[in-house]
Design an enzyme around this catalytic site. Structure first.
Site, PDB file in Angstrom:
ATOM      1  N   ASN A  64    -154.981 -34.405  -7.366  1.00  0.00           N
ATOM      2  CA  ASN A  64    -155.006 -34.604  -5.923  1.00  0.00           C
ATOM      3  C   ASN A  64    -156.294 -35.222  -5.402  1.00  0.00           C
ATOM      4  OD1 ASN A  64    -152.413 -33.720  -4.726  1.00  0.00           O
ATOM      5  ND2 ASN A  64    -152.871 -31.947  -6.043  1.00  0.00           N
TER       6      ASN A  64
ATOM      7  N   THR B  28    -142.986 -35.404  -1.673  1.00  0.00           N
ATOM      8  CA  THR B  28    -141.764 -35.126  -0.939  1.00  0.00           C
ATOM      9  C   THR B  28    -140.767 -34.494  -1.883  1.00  0.00           C
ATOM     10  OG1 THR B  28    -141.962 -36.921   0.628  1.00  0.00           O
ATOM     11  CG2 THR B  28    -139.757 -36.148   0.199  1.00  0.00           C
TER      12      THR B  28
END
Lengths: 405, 405
Positions: free
Chosen positions: A400, A190
């Site tokens: 990731n 975010t």
């Protein structure tokens, strides 16, 4: 692995704003993870939120509260995004606003909640009363750097900066903080940005200045094209400097908007430089486009191309991949035979093909730099744009792919 | 690293077509790199080409020739794309057509040239006379498998298949070959597809059947969203079976078009299974969409998300990333609270949040499979679509970062 990014410079307090942090234990241990920004009465707020349809409960609530009340408190937690949590998540977000409002003696609607962290896990509301009490006790004007540290998740460095100038005889200050490793990993990232100023602006001009600054900064960066469920950028204007700007055509507004845009650009570039696995900081400049929209379309096609990004990681002047990305960007009637390409001042392609004077050695020298400026001229008009991105490295895949394990 | 892909099954000759290969030494040593497909007089051709504005010289020339003449010869080389080569590249492509036309005794416009390989290097035309002579000597009806091998670049396996059925009492055969590790690396890849049939069709129906088959196959796959400068899919119909289809509403056309679509889908899926660095073969099915267009928009947003792809590589049931990709796909008025998600039959999300019955163990078991079916229901209508893609692995970065070194 941040590319050319150091610790923030000196951060200036903003009259009318105080910041406090606390270790609430929401997810992390032994670090601050709760931030409160307190604004004096009379402060105006403007905000830009994620356009992701799966936007998190705090985003929905902050948007609603801001439309109803002048903001007095921003309540931010790291470690849990309170996204994908349904009705229970909305109830939890509301509850945290109530806890702070009761302690601080304001309306719950004057509290704007923000969360960043893991998606799909319940927000541990029971941690908030003590955390909030502790952060309120900590409120101080010089809390910006601690605030920037508190909202970090996978960020490797805090991101913050200040600007100060004199407008119509009043000294005006802007200070902002940001977190995010590239508005890129909805799982635990975010992009959150909080900017404060002691200038005063009408609501219309505050909204306009923020939107314009965001377009040229946070909306012009990409690491991997993914947009978070929780992205938000908030601007608080306390008016304590005594300067009030109400005329869009005034020099005062132009000066303020320029300063805000400049501060947002520095924060946005810091986010890219701290992008996951980044080894290059890449500016993509498109010029002689027919419109800014098409310039952005081409810039993002290049910025998102995994083939371009892996070539940049390899420091390989693989210009065919860049031209191919331009070619598939979807421009109507693009004449490929008029496109020029330059990297860090080295002319590589002219009129759609290899420049006669270009040598592979020149290209390799240019690509060896950590900061790259890729200039693409379309020969279709006079519009231009710049976007900023990173390369795609082994480290990106590792981060990731390994994230939740 | 091909995912669940073996050697092609038995390939059926197509009456009216012969194939010959040769080691022309265009780039590779000690392997065939030149293919000629010869079609008997009376053969009709249809083609779909790349939409990349930087399309290569052979693509431009093949498109032009096909519009002027019935095709008699396809001339294909691997190792050099003849792209980004300007006027000299066009002259080179023309020259290769002339060499073949002279030897074969046909008009140069009856030759369609195709190239795949490195971008930006001059095509070594001097290698073609001997290569063409050698490939012409080699022409034979059973040359399909050798042809599939000859056009490989980074492919790890040849890709080819056949279909046969009886239509209106005539036995009809289709055989096709494809190369490409995912229409993904413009530097040395390219998707090339050659399909032959002994059915006869009017030009209108041939074009229509091919376009429809490509939409549901090669236009529904992606490895990384990049489109080559040289992509082409050609269908040759010799009519030698005696079957002639001229009525679009006939059962004959429906049967033929269905068989062609089926064959193209198998070839397209083989390309994905052989995708660079692929460890997963992923089908993304979108249903209850308002339109097929929006279903494709959502499917490709998920298929292109690096965060989704790295999670799939990690076999991590990280459903938040999938929903976030759906949320940012750009659908107007998407109600995130009605979206359902299922992977390999395991219901993960219901109404936009974690399904009450879902456990992480179920998700991990589902994601451990090499073949994944991700089903997303949007609850907006009755349209559906399927696209196919791969994960994003360390190997992908390695291949594309190391490619030219």
């Amino acid at each position: 692995m941040a590319v050319g990014l150091g610790m923030p410079g000196r951060l200036l307090p903003v009259d009318g704003l105080r910041l406090g942090v606390a270790p609430a234990g929401i997810r992390y241990r032994e670090r601050n993870d709760l931030l409160i920004i307190a604004a004096e009465e009379g402060t105006c707020g403007a905000a830009v939120f994620t356009r992701n349809a799966f936007c998190a409960a705090p985003v929905q609530l902050a948007r609603k509260h801001l439309a109803m009340f002048a903001p007095r408190y921003l309540l931010v937690n790291a470690g849990n995004a309170n996204a994908g949590t349904g009705d229970a998540g909305m109830a939890a977000a509301r509850e945290t606003c109530h806890i702070l409002a009761e302690r601080a003696g304001c309306a719950p609607e004057a509290v704007l909640p923000f969360s960043t962290g893991v998606i799909g896990e319940p927000l541990p509301v029971e941690k908030f009363p003590e955390g909030i009490a502790c952060a309120l006790d900590d409120l101080r004007a010089d809390g910006w750097l601690d605030a920037a540290r508190t909202i970090m998740t996978t960020d490797t460095l805090p991101k913050a900066c200040s600007r100060q100038t004199t407008i119509s005889g009043r000294k005006v200050t802007l200070t902002g903080i940001a977190k995010g490793s590239g508005m890129i990993h909805p799982n635990m990232a975010t992009l959150l940005v909080f900017v404060g100023t002691d200038a005063g602006l009408s609501q219309t001009l505050l909204d306009r200045a923020l939107r314009k600054a965001v377009d040229g900064s946070f909306n012009s960066i990409t690491v991997d094209g993914d947009t978070s469920t929780n992205d938000a950028c908030i601007l608080l204007a306390t008016g304590k400097s005594g300067l009030l700007i109400e005329d869009e055509t005034s020099q005062d507004y132009a000066t303020f908007a320029g300063l805000l845009a400049d501060l947002c650009r520095e924060l946005a570039q810091a986010v890219v430089r701290d992008g996951e696995g980044a080894t290059k900081f890449v500016t993509i400049e498109i010029d002689t486009a027919y419109s800014v929209e098409e310039a952005r379309q081409v810039a993002f096609a290049v910025a998102h191309s995994p083939l371009v990004k892996t070539a940049l990681f390899a420091s390989d002047p693989n210009w065919g991949r860049i031209l191919a990305a331009v070619g598939r960007s979807g421009l109507v009637d693009l004449d490929a035979g008029r496109v020029d390409l330059e990297i860090n001042g080295v002319r590589i392609a002219t009129a759609g093909g290899r420049d006669p004077g270009y040598t592979e050695a020149q290209g390799q020298e240019a690509l060896a730099q950590a900061d790259l400026l890729i200039r693409i001229a379309l020969a279709r008009g006079t519009a231009k744009t710049r976007v900023w991105t990173t390369d795609l490295s082994h480290e990106y895949v590792r981060i990731n792919a390994d994230y939740r394990s």
